[in-house]
Design an enzyme around this catalytic site. Sequence first.
Site, PDB file in Angstrom:
ATOM      1  N   ASP A 164       5.334  -6.320   5.484  1.00  0.00           N
ATOM      2  CA  ASP A 164       5.191  -5.053   4.773  1.00  0.00           C
ATOM      3  C   ASP A 164       4.282  -5.259   3.568  1.00  0.00           C
ATOM      4  O   ASP A 164       3.408  -6.127   3.579  1.00  0.00           O
ATOM      5  CB  ASP A 164       6.604  -4.549   4.392  1.00  0.00           C
ATOM      6  CG  ASP A 164       6.684  -3.036   4.337  1.00  0.00           C
ATOM      7  OD1 ASP A 164       5.971  -2.437   3.525  1.00  0.00           O
ATOM      8  OD2 ASP A 164       7.460  -2.443   5.104  1.00  0.00           O
ATOM      9  N   HIS A 235       6.769   0.408  -0.691  1.00  0.00           N
ATOM     10  CA  HIS A 235       7.215   0.495   0.699  1.00  0.00           C
ATOM     11  C   HIS A 235       7.974  -0.764   1.130  1.00  0.00           C
ATOM     12  O   HIS A 235       9.044  -0.694   1.743  1.00  0.00           O
ATOM     13  CB  HIS A 235       5.982   0.724   1.574  1.00  0.00           C
ATOM     14  CG  HIS A 235       6.275   1.094   2.982  1.00  0.00           C
ATOM     15  ND1 HIS A 235       6.609   0.169   3.935  1.00  0.00           N
ATOM     16  CD2 HIS A 235       6.253   2.289   3.621  1.00  0.00           C
ATOM     17  CE1 HIS A 235       6.779   0.784   5.099  1.00  0.00           C
ATOM     18  NE2 HIS A 235       6.580   2.077   4.932  1.00  0.00           N
ATOM     19  N   SER A 571       9.337   4.420   9.130  1.00  0.00           N
ATOM     20  CA  SER A 571       9.385   3.184   8.322  1.00  0.00           C
ATOM     21  C   SER A 571      10.763   2.955   7.733  1.00  0.00           C
ATOM     22  O   SER A 571      11.178   1.819   7.551  1.00  0.00           O
ATOM     23  CB  SER A 571       8.412   3.291   7.152  1.00  0.00           C
ATOM     24  OG  SER A 571       7.128   2.938   7.538  1.00  0.00           O
TER      25      SER A 571
END
Length: 796
Positions: A164, A235, A571
């Site tokens: 990520d 994220h 996600s």
Amino acid sequence: MTTNRRPPPLAFLCLVSVLCLLSSPSLASSAKRHYVVYLGGHNHGGSSATEADLQAVTDSHHDLLATHLGDMEKAKNAIRYSYTRHINGFTAVLDAEEAARIAKHPGVVSVFPDRMKKLHTTNSWDFMLLNKEIEIPSGKLIKVPSEIWKAARFGENVIIGNLDSGVWPESKSFNDKGYGPIPAKWKGLCENNTKIGVSCNRKLIGSRLYNKGFIEDGSTADPADLYNPRDMDGHGSHTLSTAGGNFVPGVDILSAAGGVAKGGAPRARVAAYKVCFVVEDGTSCADSDILAGFDAAIADGVDVLSVSLGSEDFADYSYLADGLAIGSFHAVRSGVVVVASAGNSGPVQGTVANFAPWIVTVGASTTDRNIDVHVELGNGDRLKGTALFQKPLPDHKQYKLASAADVKLPNATAEDAILCLPGTLDPTKAQGKILACLRGKTARVDKSRQAKNAGAIGVILCNDEASGIELVDDIHYVPTSHVVYKDGVKVFRYINGTKNPTAYIAPPVTTYGNKPAPSLAAFSSRGPNVVTPQILKPDVAAPGVNILAAYTMAGDDESRKYPYQLESGTSMACPHVAGVAALVKAVHPDWSPSAVHSAIMTTARTRGNTGDKMNDLNEHESSSFGYGAGHIRPNRAIKPGLVYEVAAHEYLELLCSIGYNSSDMGELLEKGYKCPKKVKSVFDHNYPSFSVPNLGSGPVTFKRRVKNVGPPGVYAAEVKEPYGVAVKVVPDVLKFDKYGEEKSFKVMVAAKWKGAAKGYEFGGLTWTDGDHYVRSPIFVTDNLVIDQSNKIVGTY
Ligand SMILES: *[C@@H]1O[C@H](CO)[C@@H](O)[C@H](O)[C@H]1NC(C)=O
Ligand SMILES: *[C@@H]1O[C@H](CO)[C@@H](O)[C@H](O)[C@H]1NC(C)=O
Ligand SMILES: *[C@@H]1O[C@H](CO)[C@@H](O)[C@H](O)[C@H]1NC(C)=O
Ligand SMILES: *[C@@H]1O[C@H](CO)[C@@H](O)[C@H](O)[C@H]1NC(C)=O
């Protein structure tokens, strides 16, 4: 190590379609770019490899490259990555002719240009009954851990990695208070173990950074992001803490959605592999960096990998020319469970990404928590929307309301202004008003930013018809209420028919137990699988809308820095399943990735909290194209009864079945492996679901095996036939005398009449002993037609 091998036959070369392109003279040019050269597996045994073994592999990569570039120095200058541990291959800066020549070199599985992928941008655990609410004698309700959390000791000592945007190490979600020593099997580390970089501890046990592919792509990112494993986007911290973050009490965001933030496996150890960087329009992650992340994570000893990124362009797709498919292939064959997001291109059908049959592919759904922001219109109408914002309107009274189209600048069109696009709103007209903006074209929060810049004091963000009832809890720049399409129409109608329209936007209120839930998110990418339609995808759905988890503190806007943040996307759904996979691994350390995959799928549920089938957010009944086997049920996943297990060599057989059947391919991926003379049908891959894309061509028979992972028992098959389709299971009773016993059966699918299943029809097969329900979805259609660029052309 690449000698004595015949070049792969041309048939195989052309399956990896980039190679066909490469050999076409029209494309040959001297322009250099970054290529991945994939050589399959290693002979050195992966984890047991010595430093000398690894050096020998790198030397062999240099030798191979030197053969084609003329000399060793050129080879050493051109090479970027040498994958030495589990994945065999390297990357190099080459021109198209060199790449084409290398593709023909004996021992080369595929050569493909490096490509960029994108990130697929916590009450959710309580919602799935990981915390059960029980009444204690005093009559008070308290929360107690569920069966799976107790059995798995909250995932104690299981290691979860993610590929990520890195990690924010100071987040409380990654604090190591109360953790014992790092599990002995761990071989990873923190590569940039500094204050500016990422310092590890006994909770966050690894952090690595891979950026060479991104740099070669010519993309630009902030050096503070590009050279630092720290998460500058948010994220990566969000996904990693969703999968394995600590219990962190008292987390709230702008006084809403508060509670205890936690991961699915809150006592797991976590490791971050940074392969994605912030670019102007989002994030970007190179295939070559992804491969490097996989190779390291497997060697480091992760048990579960969570991968919330992907590409949504499947033209000329080949499993052997996709970094994520190759990396996950090696990971799964090495015993690592790989979970990936389905993508955010829904509700369009045929958009599901990360469909490789060895990946657990996850769609996104809602939870039963809402953040309500009520709107009171001047005519007395009350609407319920959602949003988060810092300061509520100063007084509970009516404020001036306008359609954004009515406050446009002279040089802007009404069509652009109603969307609150940049440069369309006139501050002299918008000042002090609440604006009604239409959703679409730009980011939802950008609309409230434009309104704020134009001096407006609030926004009613109205869904267009396509976004229907899908609402998102974004953090807005001014008091905002995001309302469904029908309510948006009411707002614009009211403004249209009123001389001095007014409105009030109330502060957010958090509510739980909302129905129906879950619903499938409109954005969640949908099946069918356009590359291997005999494998139904996605596999499952999990919460992915308005998920509260850790974030970055790197934002440059002081007013918008939050240690915890709500995010939506597949996600966010993916790490929920990764967390559950870690719990299942904690209870059953000896289970293969396919057993975990099967357990999570066959225990999923297709109904919501009203007892009805799960809906789409456009209020239609959803299907296995959205949720696969269903919404995950963690407590059941530790005792599925039976599992559909796939042995490591069966993934090779599967590749043979779907056409990657040169004898070299098998040998390269695993020493001594050859595709069988008579290749198995894809229908016989031991998958926990059933997909018939072309029933019109005649009846289909699936061969399957199930393994008993529960007490001895007798299981009977229960079938729900898809409309117009006969399904027969032989035998329809399976008797298991002991744990670990495997039994085979066939599922025969035939049309009940000519031309049956013209549309998409769904059903299911459930094996049950009265205690366990091992459910698999069945999908049937008459004739699914997919064109060469992997788009669905029709079903006739
Ligand atoms: C992290 O390590 C890499 C490789 O040693 C180095 O290039 C980079 O500058 C380091 N970053 C930080 C923030 O220390
Ligand atoms: C309209 O003009 C203003 C300057 O007066 C400018 O900032 C804005 O970008 C223009 N908008 C469009 C849509 O051209
Ligand atoms: C508002 O009025 C305009 C014209 O006066 C019309 O084009 C538009 O469709 C109306 N909108 C609604 C939501 O009624
Ligand atoms: C691979 O499979 C295809 C389709 O089944 C077949 O036509 C081809 O001959 C096979 N090639 C090899 C090398 O077995």
